[in-house]
Design an enzyme around this catalytic site. Structure first.
Site, PDB file in Angstrom:
ATOM      1  N   ASP A 143     -63.284  68.211  26.735  1.00  0.00           N
ATOM      2  CA  ASP A 143     -62.111  67.346  26.693  1.00  0.00           C
ATOM      3  C   ASP A 143     -61.454  67.454  28.069  1.00  0.00           C
ATOM      4  O   ASP A 143     -60.911  68.493  28.423  1.00  0.00           O
ATOM      5  CB  ASP A 143     -61.162  67.829  25.581  1.00  0.00           C
ATOM      6  N   TRP A 192     -54.415  71.382  22.148  1.00  0.00           N
ATOM      7  CA  TRP A 192     -55.425  70.331  21.958  1.00  0.00           C
ATOM      8  C   TRP A 192     -56.743  70.919  21.484  1.00  0.00           C
ATOM      9  O   TRP A 192     -57.407  70.340  20.614  1.00  0.00           O
ATOM     10  CB  TRP A 192     -55.618  69.498  23.229  1.00  0.00           C
ATOM     11  N   LYS A 198     -53.679  59.547  31.077  1.00  0.00           N
ATOM     12  CA  LYS A 198     -53.178  60.565  32.004  1.00  0.00           C
ATOM     13  C   LYS A 198     -53.684  60.315  33.417  1.00  0.00           C
ATOM     14  O   LYS A 198     -52.906  60.016  34.303  1.00  0.00           O
ATOM     15  CB  LYS A 198     -53.537  61.951  31.496  1.00  0.00           C
TER      16      LYS A 198
HETATM   17  C1  PLP Z   1     -53.179  64.090  25.664  1.00  0.00           C
HETATM   18  C2  PLP Z   1     -54.344  64.916  25.289  1.00  0.00           C
HETATM   19  C3  PLP Z   1     -55.075  64.687  24.115  1.00  0.00           C
HETATM   20  C4  PLP Z   1     -54.678  63.645  23.110  1.00  0.00           C
HETATM   21  O1  PLP Z   1     -55.004  62.400  23.552  1.00  0.00           O
HETATM   22  P1  PLP Z   1     -54.788  61.098  22.612  1.00  0.00           P
HETATM   23  O2  PLP Z   1     -55.432  60.042  23.458  1.00  0.00           O
HETATM   24  O3  PLP Z   1     -53.329  60.919  22.436  1.00  0.00           O
HETATM   25  O4  PLP Z   1     -55.498  61.315  21.335  1.00  0.00           O
HETATM   26  C5  PLP Z   1     -56.176  65.461  23.870  1.00  0.00           C
HETATM   27  N1  PLP Z   1     -56.553  66.427  24.719  1.00  0.00           N
HETATM   28  C6  PLP Z   1     -55.867  66.693  25.864  1.00  0.00           C
HETATM   29  C7  PLP Z   1     -56.327  67.776  26.774  1.00  0.00           C
HETATM   30  C8  PLP Z   1     -54.745  65.939  26.165  1.00  0.00           C
HETATM   31  O5  PLP Z   1     -54.063  66.209  27.286  1.00  0.00           O
END
Ligand code: PLP
Length: 362
Positions: A173, A103, A197
């Site tokens: 993030d 990511w 998540k």
């Molecule tokens: C799942 C995830 C993403 C991507 O998220 P989307 O909402 O599908 O764009 C980005 N960063 C991390 C750390 C993730 O676990």
């Protein structure tokens, strides 16, 4: 009673049963409106109350004051990868990024399209098995921001410290570990997380941003690409993902009612101890893929002695009522995702299953 499995999916992920029941109860007639939340206007007093509550609860659970804007953006966390450099970098200014796998690598790729990224640290040489130490980071003093990925959902690592550089806004993030443990969120200028998540279903990306950072955004951006649009209109400039925001609000209330982050952390720590306890006890069978000091509380990744055993475990687990244990397609192996909504009971049960599997197959 509906049949429910123990769902270890990495995202979208399991939701608390109590929250699903509230959704079910309120589905056909939300609080006397005669409509579901999906059907009411996003300009109605009912939705306004949902949105305001969600904003207030985010600040409350994070221990932040109203200098922080709480926004619900669309396009997932992935859109933030481009929106951040679009708003805060460019004209020769490059955000500093730590590459801890998948990511963060994608975030860097997008920044490079939007004007460039400075690589402040990386664990690529080690196949992303650890989080770089503070002493190994190289963050130029004039960086417009430093970007990290606090939990690496696919690689199974997590930052266990917060890097701090005077005058450089820290952006994180936190898609897969937001609100999972106690943390000083005031050290961050911005955190963002796809909701699917730890916060609810897919459909929104929670963005929490200090006003000092917001003021630094460039002028002249299209409305939907300008954080100010979301901050000043409380995410109601256009039609927001209202159902998702409603469910996020319910999840935030669920966290608060348990006793907030201290209570959530206690359960998550217990799950962490059990899962890694198994890996440490049988390291020749459950081969943890990351360095001990960088282990994720949310996604435990491991390999078994061979790929056939991995396939068999995943298939047997499914038959026994445990879903989502397959590692990400890019890395293989086994992954136990244990976000806030996964119960300690669920973790204990899957570990019991895995121990039986080990005995029968070693
Ligand atoms: C799942 C995830 C993403 C991507 O998220 P989307 O909402 O599908 O764009 C980005 N960063 C991390 C750390 C993730 O676990």
């Amino acid at each position: 009673m509906a049949h429910r499995i123990f769902n270890f999916n990495a995202g979208p992920s399991t939701l608390p049963l109590d929250v699903l029941k509230i959704i079910q109860e309120e589905l056909l007639d939300y609080r006397g409106t005669g409509m579901s939340v999906m059907e009411i206007s996003h300009r109605s007093p009912e939705f306004d109350e949902i949105n305001e509550s969600a904003i207030t609860l985010v600040r409350e659970l994070m221990g932040l004051d109203d200098k922080y804007h709480v926004m619900f953006c669309t396009g997932g966390a992935s859109t933030q990868f481009a929106m951040i450099p679009f708003n805060f970098a460019g004209n020769g200014q490059k955000g500093a990024y730590v590459d801890t796998g998948t990511w963060s690598t994608k975030a860097i790729k997008e920044a490079n399209i939007m004007g460039g990224a400075h690589l402040a640290g990386s664990s690529k040489d080690n196949e992303y098995r650890h989080i770089p130490k503070a002493a190994d980071l190289d963050v130029p003093a004039n960086s417009p921001y430093l970007h990290i990925t606090t939990n690496n959902t696919i690689k199974g690592t997590q930052w266990h410290y917060t890097p701090e550089y005077d005058g450089i806004p820290l952006i994180a993030d936190m898609s897969s570990d937001i609100l999972s443990h106690q943390l000083d969120y005031s050290k961050f200028a911005m955190v963002y997380a796809g909701t699917q998540k730890n916060l609810g279903p897919a459909g929104a990306c929670l963005v929490v941003m200090h006003d000092d950072l917001l003021q630094k955004r460039k002028d002249g951006n299209p409305a939907m690409w300008d954080y100010r649009t979301y901050a000043t209109k409380k995410s109601l400039y256009n039609t927001p993902p209202s159902l998702t925001i409603y469910i996020v609000k319910l999840i935030l209330e669920w966290i608060k009612n348990q006793g907030g982050l201290a209570a959530v952390e206690k359960v998550n720590k217990a799950k962490y101890d059990k899962v890694y306890g198994m890996i440490d006890q049988y390291p020749d069978f459950f081969k943890g893929t990351v360095q001990t000091d960088s282990r994720s509380w949310m996604n435990a990744t491991m390999r078994l002695p061979n790929e056939d055993l991995e396939k068999k475990l995943i298939a047997d687990a499914k038959a026994a009522g445990f879903g989502g244990l397959k590692g990400h397609r890019s890395v293989g192996g086994i992954r136990i995702s244990m976000y806030n909504a996964m119960t300690l009971e669920g973790v204990e049960k899957v570990l019991g299953f895995m121990d039986e599997f080990r005995k029968a197959n070693s």
